[in-house]
Design a protein around this motif. Structure first.
Motif, short mmCIF file in Angstrom:
data_model
loop_
_atom_site.label_atom_id
_atom_site.label_comp_id
_atom_site.label_asym_id
_atom_site.label_seq_id
_atom_site.Cartn_x
_atom_site.Cartn_y
_atom_site.Cartn_z
N LEU A 68 0.68 -1.18 -0.21
CA LEU A 68 0.25 -0.42 0.22
C LEU A 68 0.89 0.38 -0.28
O LEU A 68 0.75 2.60 -0.44
CB LEU A 68 -1.19 0.03 1.17
CG LEU A 68 -1.83 1.09 1.37
CD1 LEU A 68 -2.43 1.25 0.32
CD2 LEU A 68 -2.60 0.86 2.91
N LEU A 69 2.49 1.01 0.70
CA LEU A 69 3.22 2.36 0.72
C LEU A 69 3.90 2.73 -0.56
O LEU A 69 3.90 3.80 -0.69
CB LEU A 69 3.86 2.35 1.83
CG LEU A 69 3.01 2.54 3.47
CD1 LEU A 69 4.14 2.03 4.29
CD2 LEU A 69 1.69 3.74 3.80
N PHE A 70 4.47 1.37 -0.83
CA PHE A 70 4.76 1.81 -2.08
C PHE A 70 3.90 2.30 -3.64
O PHE A 70 4.07 3.08 -3.83
CB PHE A 70 5.45 0.63 -2.96
CG PHE A 70 7.05 0.48 -2.07
CD1 PHE A 70 7.83 0.71 -3.03
CD2 PHE A 70 7.07 -0.06 -1.02
CE1 PHE A 70 9.29 0.24 -2.70
CE2 PHE A 70 8.58 -0.16 -0.87
CZ PHE A 70 9.68 -0.16 -1.51
N GLY A 71 2.36 1.82 -3.11
CA GLY A 71 1.75 1.94 -4.48
C GLY A 71 0.97 3.32 -4.23
O GLY A 71 0.35 3.73 -5.39
N LYS A 72 0.62 4.05 -3.67
CA LYS A 72 0.34 5.28 -2.85
C LYS A 72 0.73 6.06 -3.23
O LYS A 72 1.09 7.21 -3.40
CB LYS A 72 -0.53 5.62 -1.52
CG LYS A 72 -1.23 5.85 -1.48
CD LYS A 72 -2.84 6.51 -2.65
CE LYS A 72 -3.43 7.64 -2.95
NZ LYS A 72 -4.13 7.75 -3.88
N PHE A 73 2.29 5.99 -2.28
CA PHE A 73 2.94 7.28 -1.83
C PHE A 73 4.54 7.45 -3.28
O PHE A 73 5.12 8.47 -3.47
CB PHE A 73 4.02 7.33 -0.84
CG PHE A 73 2.57 7.67 0.15
CD1 PHE A 73 1.64 8.72 0.09
CD2 PHE A 73 2.46 6.31 1.14
CE1 PHE A 73 1.39 8.76 0.90
CE2 PHE A 73 1.04 6.65 1.78
CZ PHE A 73 0.30 8.05 1.63
N ILE A 74 4.43 5.75 -3.41
CA ILE A 74 6.00 5.61 -4.96
C ILE A 74 5.53 5.91 -6.12
O ILE A 74 6.55 6.30 -7.36
CB ILE A 74 6.84 5.02 -4.53
CG1 ILE A 74 7.35 5.56 -3.38
CG2 ILE A 74 7.52 5.04 -4.74
CD1 ILE A 74 8.05 3.97 -2.29
N PHE A 75 4.30 4.73 -6.13
CA PHE A 75 4.01 5.00 -7.55
C PHE A 75 2.30 5.05 -7.74
O PHE A 75 2.32 6.14 -9.61
CB PHE A 75 3.59 3.13 -7.91
CG PHE A 75 4.10 2.31 -8.03
CD1 PHE A 75 6.14 2.67 -8.59
CD2 PHE A 75 4.13 0.95 -6.88
CE1 PHE A 75 7.34 1.27 -8.25
CE2 PHE A 75 5.61 0.31 -7.12
CZ PHE A 75 6.77 0.70 -7.33
N LYS A 76 1.73 6.34 -6.47
CA LYS A 76 0.74 7.33 -7.42
C LYS A 76 -0.03 6.32 -7.83
O LYS A 76 -0.74 7.05 -8.38
CB LYS A 76 1.35 8.24 -8.17
CG LYS A 76 2.99 8.97 -7.83
CD LYS A 76 2.57 9.42 -5.97
CE LYS A 76 3.81 10.57 -6.04
NZ LYS A 76 3.44 11.13 -4.83
N ILE A 77 -0.83 5.18 -7.06
CA ILE A 77 -1.50 5.25 -8.30
C ILE A 77 -3.15 5.20 -8.17
O ILE A 77 -2.82 5.02 -6.46
CB ILE A 77 -1.72 3.21 -8.08
CG1 ILE A 77 0.37 2.90 -8.90
CG2 ILE A 77 -2.74 2.50 -9.27
CD1 ILE A 77 0.26 1.17 -8.83
N ASN A 78 -4.35 5.19 -8.57
CA ASN A 78 -5.50 5.97 -7.85
C ASN A 78 -5.91 4.53 -6.81
O ASN A 78 -5.56 4.07 -7.26
CB ASN A 78 -5.70 5.46 -9.52
CG ASN A 78 -7.86 5.28 -9.35
OD1 ASN A 78 -8.01 4.29 -8.85
ND2 ASN A 78 -8.61 6.34 -9.12
N THR A 79 -6.40 5.36 -6.27
CA THR A 79 -6.36 4.74 -4.59
C THR A 79 -7.67 3.42 -5.41
O THR A 79 -7.23 2.46 -4.99
CB THR A 79 -7.99 5.13 -3.96
OG1 THR A 79 -7.27 6.76 -3.76
CG2 THR A 79 -8.38 4.63 -2.57
N LEU A 80 -8.65 3.04 -6.34
CA LEU A 80 -9.46 2.72 -6.47
C LEU A 80 -8.90 1.64 -7.48
O LEU A 80 -8.86 0.17 -7.33
CB LEU A 80 -10.49 2.60 -7.45
CG LEU A 80 -12.33 3.40 -7.30
CD1 LEU A 80 -12.83 3.92 -8.16
CD2 LEU A 80 -12.92 2.72 -6.16
#
Length: 381
Positions: free
Chosen positions: A312-324
């Motif tokens: 979750l941390l990598f996906g949201k803050f590093i990869f900037k992936i949309n929440t859905l």
């Protein structure tokens, strides 16, 4: 009838699917109910037989290998259709996310083997259970056939692993309260659509070639210093099906299989796999329940939650992936179909399927690789 593997397999499938439909709050076992009914049937059968017939064991082993071929090949062929597209549109984001989640679980299990007294085979099974990965279990059992301790670890760890994924799908939208629907407009739904072919089309000639080459690849021995390494049925079939699934046709061989037919093969293969695994080891697993088993369940939940959090941390803050998309990606990284169903429910959106589909194949590959590594590491000390 207790000596008939076909009767026992389909009885465990029937009972397992029946139990799997029972829903408690947001949780249900689904097809995984087949594993637990297989365990119970095996335990009950062993109480009425003075010894387990060799013919029954051989029969179950044959169906086990056949189930691997059906299950893994269908997954690879479905995933192969989207691999090029995923590379082209999103680069390495979903690929890395799948490996980040599975590698976190791998490292936690490996560290646990040093700081606790748990049996290594229990931990090997727990790795696949905590990350809810049936292909991972299949890989582990290929390395150590008929090892009841691995199946015990998986069985104990599976339910806490699923609960962790479901819990996370309801927490993620609460933590990130941004307008996910509006944010999703930057993503193109059509990019992930796969054109449907004739709904009845399936080239058995091409499918047979995929299986034959996969078995050959899986049997190739690679000498690496202190051990001999081979991909086995799982790894060989997966590589073969991913490769041919990404192309449409070679000479007289057509690899453009209908997705719905592949889904049916995948589900049937999974049911066969789970039932045979349960039937082969029910007596040991049920009789091994203890306080240590309870501790393993807690450990499984912790490992699952840490793996999810890192992803979750990598996906949201590093990869900037949309929440859905990220919510679906987490369930894909945990290879959890029950988790995907919960994600659709928690977000009230089917867009999460895109993240699941993009991440799942790479998490699957990660589970195969890391199970191989764990197996050899545990053998070396």
């Amino acid at each position: 009838m207790l000596n008939n593997p076909i009767f026992l397999i389909f009885l465990s499938i029937f009972l397992g699917l029946t139990i799997g439909k029972i829903k408690i709050f947001k949780f249900k076992l689904g097809v995984s109910g087949t594993l637990f009914t297989g365990l119970i049937l095996s335990w009950l059968s062993s109480r009425h037989l003075t010894s387990v017939p060799t013919s029954l064991i051989n029969g179950l082993n044959s169906y086990f290998k056949f189930s691997l071929i059906l299950f893994v090949s269908s997954i690879g062929l479905i995933a192969g259709k989207d691999i090029k597209k995923t590379f082209k549109i999103y680069g390495l984001k979903f690929i890395l996310l799948g490996f980040i989640i599975t590698s976190t679980g791998f490292l936690l299990i490996f560290l646990t083997s040093f700081i606790t007294n748990f049996d290594n085979f229990h931990l090997l099974g727990l790795f696949s259970g905590a990350l809810t990965s049936s292909p991972g279990l299949a890989t582990a059992l290929e390395n150590f056939p008929n090892n009841s301790k691995i199946i015990f670890g998986y069985s104990i760890g599976y339910v806490p692993g699923v609960l962790a994924v479901i819990f996370s799908t309801y927490i993620i939208p609460v933590i990130f309260k941004n307008n996910s629907k509006k944010e999703f407009e930057n993503f193109s739904r059509k990019d992930f659509k796969i054109s449907e072919q004739n709904p009845y089309y399936f080239d058995f000639l091409g499918y047979s070639l995929i299986v034959i080459l996969g078995l050959i690849i899986g049997n190739i021995k690679i000498n690496v210093k202190i051990f001999d390494f081979s991909l086995g049925i799982t790894g060989g079939i997966l590589i073969s099906s991913l490769f041919f699934g990404s192309i449409e046709k070679i000479w007289i061989f057509n690899f453009k299989f209908n997705k719905q037919i592949l889904k049916i093969i995948q589900n049937f293969g999974l049911l066969l796999f789970l039932s045979t695994v349960g039937l082969k080891s029910g007596y040991y697993v049920i009789n091994a329940l203890s306080f240590d088993a309870f501790l393993l369940m807690i450990l499984s939940f912790v490992i699952a939650m840490i793996s999810i959090t890192v992803g979750l941390l990598f996906g949201k803050f590093i990869f900037k992936i949309n929440t859905l998309i990220l919510t679906g990606s987490i369930t894909g990284g945990m290879t959890s179909t029950p988790g995907l169903a919960a994600a659709i429910d928690s977000t009230n959106s089917e867009e999460v399927i895109l993240g699941y589909g993009a991440t799942y194949p790479f998490a699957l590959i990660g589970m195969v690789i890391f199970n191989k590594i764990l197996s050899y590491l545990f053998l070396s000390y």
